[in-house]
Design an enzyme around this catalytic site. Structure first.
Site, PDB file in Angstrom:
ATOM      1  N   LYS A  22      34.578  18.577  44.517  1.00  0.00           N
ATOM      2  CA  LYS A  22      34.778  18.710  43.067  1.00  0.00           C
ATOM      3  C   LYS A  22      36.004  19.554  42.751  1.00  0.00           C
ATOM      4  O   LYS A  22      36.856  19.155  41.960  1.00  0.00           O
ATOM      5  CB  LYS A  22      33.536  19.377  42.446  1.00  0.00           C
ATOM      6  CG  LYS A  22      33.748  19.821  41.010  1.00  0.00           C
ATOM      7  CD  LYS A  22      32.508  20.427  40.390  1.00  0.00           C
ATOM      8  CE  LYS A  22      32.270  21.885  40.677  1.00  0.00           C
ATOM      9  NZ  LYS A  22      33.051  22.834  39.855  1.00  0.00           N
ATOM     10  N   ASN A  23      36.089  20.728  43.369  1.00  0.00           N
ATOM     11  CA  ASN A  23      37.142  21.664  42.978  1.00  0.00           C
ATOM     12  C   ASN A  23      38.516  21.318  43.540  1.00  0.00           C
ATOM     13  O   ASN A  23      39.498  21.986  43.226  1.00  0.00           O
ATOM     14  CB  ASN A  23      36.739  23.096  43.342  1.00  0.00           C
ATOM     15  CG  ASN A  23      35.607  23.585  42.448  1.00  0.00           C
ATOM     16  OD1 ASN A  23      35.302  22.959  41.440  1.00  0.00           O
ATOM     17  ND2 ASN A  23      34.985  24.695  42.826  1.00  0.00           N
ATOM     18  N   CYS A 117      31.536  32.229  29.940  1.00  0.00           N
ATOM     19  CA  CYS A 117      30.674  31.181  30.468  1.00  0.00           C
ATOM     20  C   CYS A 117      29.503  31.849  31.161  1.00  0.00           C
ATOM     21  O   CYS A 117      29.433  33.080  31.236  1.00  0.00           O
ATOM     22  CB  CYS A 117      31.432  30.263  31.404  1.00  0.00           C
ATOM     23  SG  CYS A 117      31.765  30.990  32.974  1.00  0.00           S
ATOM     24  N   ARG A 122      35.631  35.367  32.637  1.00  0.00           N
ATOM     25  CA  ARG A 122      36.629  34.436  33.159  1.00  0.00           C
ATOM     26  C   ARG A 122      37.838  34.231  32.257  1.00  0.00           C
ATOM     27  O   ARG A 122      38.068  33.138  31.728  1.00  0.00           O
ATOM     28  CB  ARG A 122      35.983  33.102  33.491  1.00  0.00           C
ATOM     29  CG  ARG A 122      34.891  33.227  34.523  1.00  0.00           C
ATOM     30  CD  ARG A 122      34.206  31.929  34.776  1.00  0.00           C
ATOM     31  NE  ARG A 122      34.927  31.103  35.734  1.00  0.00           N
ATOM     32  CZ  ARG A 122      34.526  29.888  36.087  1.00  0.00           C
ATOM     33  NH1 ARG A 122      33.464  29.364  35.558  1.00  0.00           N
ATOM     34  NH2 ARG A 122      35.208  29.201  36.976  1.00  0.00           N
ATOM     35  N   ASP A 305      30.729  30.692  45.478  1.00  0.00           N
ATOM     36  CA  ASP A 305      29.970  29.466  45.174  1.00  0.00           C
ATOM     37  C   ASP A 305      28.825  29.218  46.150  1.00  0.00           C
ATOM     38  O   ASP A 305      28.062  28.266  45.981  1.00  0.00           O
ATOM     39  CB  ASP A 305      30.913  28.254  45.153  1.00  0.00           C
ATOM     40  CG  ASP A 305      31.850  28.276  43.960  1.00  0.00           C
ATOM     41  OD1 ASP A 305      31.595  29.036  43.014  1.00  0.00           O
ATOM     42  OD2 ASP A 305      32.848  27.525  43.977  1.00  0.00           O
ATOM     43  N   ARG A 397      26.784  18.393  37.436  1.00  0.00           N
ATOM     44  CA  ARG A 397      28.208  18.722  37.300  1.00  0.00           C
ATOM     45  C   ARG A 397      28.886  18.750  38.661  1.00  0.00           C
ATOM     46  O   ARG A 397      30.068  18.444  38.763  1.00  0.00           O
ATOM     47  CB  ARG A 397      28.382  20.108  36.660  1.00  0.00           C
ATOM     48  CG  ARG A 397      27.948  20.172  35.226  1.00  0.00           C
ATOM     49  CD  ARG A 397      28.307  21.506  34.653  1.00  0.00           C
ATOM     50  NE  ARG A 397      29.745  21.764  34.809  1.00  0.00           N
ATOM     51  CZ  ARG A 397      30.346  22.866  34.415  1.00  0.00           C
ATOM     52  NH1 ARG A 397      29.659  23.812  33.839  1.00  0.00           N
ATOM     53  NH2 ARG A 397      31.643  23.012  34.590  1.00  0.00           N
TER      54      ARG A 397
HETATM   55  N1  EPU Z   1      40.458  35.860  36.462  1.00  0.00           N
HETATM   56  C1  EPU Z   1      41.127  36.672  35.574  1.00  0.00           C
HETATM   57  N2  EPU Z   1      42.235  36.168  34.958  1.00  0.00           N
HETATM   58  C2  EPU Z   1      42.685  34.915  35.178  1.00  0.00           C
HETATM   59  C3  EPU Z   1      42.001  34.095  36.092  1.00  0.00           C
HETATM   60  C4  EPU Z   1      40.894  34.621  36.730  1.00  0.00           C
HETATM   61  O1  EPU Z   1      40.748  37.814  35.340  1.00  0.00           O
HETATM   62  O2  EPU Z   1      43.687  34.526  34.577  1.00  0.00           O
HETATM   63  C5  EPU Z   1      39.291  36.404  37.179  1.00  0.00           C
HETATM   64  C6  EPU Z   1      38.012  35.616  36.880  1.00  0.00           C
HETATM   65  O3  EPU Z   1      37.393  36.072  35.713  1.00  0.00           O
HETATM   66  C7  EPU Z   1      37.210  35.875  38.128  1.00  0.00           C
HETATM   67  C8  EPU Z   1      38.249  35.935  39.229  1.00  0.00           C
HETATM   68  O4  EPU Z   1      39.477  36.192  38.562  1.00  0.00           O
HETATM   69  O5  EPU Z   1      36.563  37.122  38.026  1.00  0.00           O
HETATM   70  C9  EPU Z   1      38.416  34.671  40.059  1.00  0.00           C
HETATM   71  O6  EPU Z   1      38.459  33.546  39.212  1.00  0.00           O
HETATM   72  P1  EPU Z   1      39.252  32.223  39.564  1.00  0.00           P
HETATM   73  O7  EPU Z   1      40.335  32.057  38.564  1.00  0.00           O
HETATM   74  O8  EPU Z   1      39.611  32.185  40.993  1.00  0.00           O
HETATM   75  O9  EPU Z   1      38.140  31.128  39.271  1.00  0.00           O
HETATM   76  P2  EPU Z   1      38.409  29.690  38.717  1.00  0.00           P
HETATM   77  O10 EPU Z   1      39.714  29.216  39.202  1.00  0.00           O
HETATM   78  O11 EPU Z   1      38.132  29.655  37.262  1.00  0.00           O
HETATM   79  C10 EPU Z   1      37.431  28.361  40.743  1.00  0.00           C
HETATM   80  C11 EPU Z   1      36.335  27.365  40.947  1.00  0.00           C
HETATM   81  C12 EPU Z   1      34.988  28.069  40.811  1.00  0.00           C
HETATM   82  C13 EPU Z   1      34.924  29.171  41.859  1.00  0.00           C
HETATM   83  C14 EPU Z   1      36.100  30.129  41.679  1.00  0.00           C
HETATM   84  C15 EPU Z   1      36.168  31.205  42.745  1.00  0.00           C
HETATM   85  C16 EPU Z   1      37.372  25.336  40.190  1.00  0.00           C
HETATM   86  C17 EPU Z   1      37.440  24.245  39.189  1.00  0.00           C
HETATM   87  N3  EPU Z   1      36.481  26.303  39.969  1.00  0.00           N
HETATM   88  O12 EPU Z   1      37.261  28.865  39.422  1.00  0.00           O
HETATM   89  O13 EPU Z   1      33.995  27.105  41.053  1.00  0.00           O
HETATM   90  O14 EPU Z   1      33.727  29.875  41.730  1.00  0.00           O
HETATM   91  O15 EPU Z   1      37.339  29.391  41.717  1.00  0.00           O
HETATM   92  O16 EPU Z   1      36.270  30.639  43.998  1.00  0.00           O
HETATM   93  O17 EPU Z   1      38.091  25.304  41.172  1.00  0.00           O
HETATM   94  C18 EPU Z   1      31.849  26.121  40.913  1.00  0.00           C
HETATM   95  O18 EPU Z   1      32.294  25.139  41.515  1.00  0.00           O
HETATM   96  O19 EPU Z   1      30.612  26.283  40.718  1.00  0.00           O
HETATM   97  C19 EPU Z   1      32.769  27.145  40.424  1.00  0.00           C
HETATM   98  C20 EPU Z   1      32.429  28.024  39.487  1.00  0.00           C
END
Ligand code: EPU
Length: 417
Positions: A22-23, A117, A122, A305, A397
């Site tokens: 998915k990701n 969320c 996030r 995850d 999802r």
């Molecule tokens: N964060 C910030 N600022 C930003 C971006 C992130 O503070 O601009 C913080 C977030 O709040 C969090 C941390 O950084 O505390 C890491 O977040 P990240 O941005 O890495 O998460 P994401 O990219 O939104 C992806 C996956 C998630 C997975 C996380 C961590 C996708 C579509 N989603 O989310 O997947 O948990 O990386 O590995 O790739 C899931 O599949 O169930 C899922 C939630």
């Protein structure tokens, strides 16, 4: 709303196939926005999040047609409004992945600001910081991020923290920018590497993906390509955790062990026997499981995850486990539901203390987010009697036909509309 009904207690035995990730699929689908030519993506899992992404791309004018059983051919020649509306972004935060590509290709984008969320606040400040460093002007208007840039310019961007989709957004934007972009403190997740593979197949020049420094030399245009999405390491880990908890012997075809070291180590520590070849993983679990401490961290650390599924596994293990969540501030919603099955879990701040119990008893529980739901399935497979999981749409999802795959392994699980 569908429910899953599980009669626990059956060991899992047999072989199933692992779906596309998915990701990895979500950012790769948005990469179609970067070119006028057709991007054919293979091994796309049938998931609600994928359908949401295709809906979002479709509303912008991207045409999508099926390509074989698991493929989709996307063409973004004539794009309409570069808008990601609130009604879609609020159901799937990954919608924010269109921001970088739209800005790079069209010079403008309007993307709803994702709210909080289920698993935490996030924010997307790092996505914005990167794009602004490349020359984008971004303002907030009525809940939308309104971005514009004549042509993005390469920049040196040091991320304040490791963000997966943040790294992906900037990588995509940079591939059409003028000059060189260097992302420091980049996410090293395998899904970032998969996206880089797709971009390079489209003619981009991305090097260093998989390390914490990614260098992107922008090109004038990208072309069409055909790309196969990597297998889902979290789906893989979830089935492994289920087998470790329920016992049995399960082979996962198409799974990649090389990107699951942290999870496989913990399964072995819990007492399971794990064997692997380049394209399968097999787990055997008999007898008691041992409690395992763990701490989530960006890749190659233990994935956030997989945390919930391991809390479920620890619930029925011998001993006490300390589980620390360092990525998201509110990712222990499963603890309360697992307690309804008889688990002994105390949450304090970002740590859960899980004392193993000798048995769980079936009950009605509610799925709160995707991975929390997966942990309820793992627990339901072990619990005595009937476990009913409500709000299964969370599972849909991110897990393709989870009840069918588990049934094939001998689980007594069915979906009730
Ligand atoms: N964060 C910030 N600022 C930003 C971006 C992130 O503070 O601009 C913080 C977030 O709040 C969090 C941390 O950084 O505390 C890491 O977040 P990240 O941005 O890495 O998460 P994401 O990219 O939104 C992806 C996956 C998630 C997975 C996380 C961590 C996708 C579509 N989603 O989310 O997947 O948990 O990386 O590995 O790739 C899931 O599949 O169930 C899922 C939630």
């Amino acid at each position: 709303m569908d429910k899953l009904v599980i009669e626990g207690g059956a060991a899992l035995t047999g072989t199933i196939d692992i779906s596309g990730a998915k990701n990895a699929a979500l950012p790769i689908l948005t990469a179609a926005l970067l070119t006028e030519e057709t991007l054919t993506v293979e091994n796309v899992p049938h998931l609600r999040d994928v359908a949401t992404m295709l809906d979002l791309l479709g509303r912008m004018g991207v045409s999508a047609s099926r390509h074989g059983k698991l493929g989709v051919a996307l063409n973004a020649r004539s794009l309409g409004d570069p808008v990601a509306p609130y009604d879609l972004v609020k159901t799937m935060r990954a919608s924010v992945l269109v921001l970088g590509p739209l800005l790079a290709r069209l010079g403008s984008a309007r993307v709803s600001l994702p709210g909080g969320c289920a698993i935490g606040l996030r924010p997307v400040d790092q996505h914005l910081k990167g794009l602004q460093a490349m020359g984008a002007t971004i303002t907030m208007e009525q809940g939308y991020m309104v971005a514009s840039a004549p042509r993005l310019k390469g920049a040196r961007i040091c991320m304040d923290l490791v963000t997966v989709t943040g790294t992906e957004n900037i990588m995509m934007a940079a591939s059409l920018a003028e000059g060189r972009t260097v992302i420091e403190n980049a996410a090293r997740e395998p899904e970032v590497v998969d996206l880089a593979g797709c971009l390079n197949a489209m003619g981009a020049r991305v090097i260093g993906a998989g390390t914490d420094t990614i260098t992107i030399d922008g090109v004038e245009r990208l072309h069409g390509a055909r790309y196969r999405v990597m297998p889902d390491r979290i789906e893989t880990g979830t089935f492994l955790a289920a087998a470790a908890a329920a016992g049995g012997r399960v082979r996962l075809n198409g799974a990649r062990a090389d990107i699951l070291d942290a999870v496989l180590d913990k399964l072995r520590e819990a007492g399971a026997k794990v064997e692997a070849a380049p394209d399968w993983i097999e787990i055997q679990a008999h007898g008691t499981r041992q409690a395992v401490n763990l701490r989530t961290a960006p890749y190659p650390g233990f994935p956030t995850d997989m945390q919930a599924q391991f809390v479920a596994l620890n619930s029925v293990a011998q001993g006490t486990a300390v589980v620390t969540e360092t990525i998201f501030e509110n990712r222990f919603m499963h603890a309360q539901e697992l307690r309804r099955l008889g688990a002994d879990i105390e949450v304090e701040g970002n740590t859960a203390i899980v004392k193993g119990v000798t048995r769980l008893d079936g009950a009605t529980v509610m799925a709160t987010d995707l991975r929390a739901s997966a942990s309820l399935v793992v627990a339901g497979l072990v619990a005595r009697g009937t476990t009913t999981i409500e709000r299964v749409y969370h599972l849909d999802r991110g897990y393709e036909r989870i009840e069918e795959k588990l049934s094939r392994l001998g689980a007594r699980i069915r979906r009730v509309p």
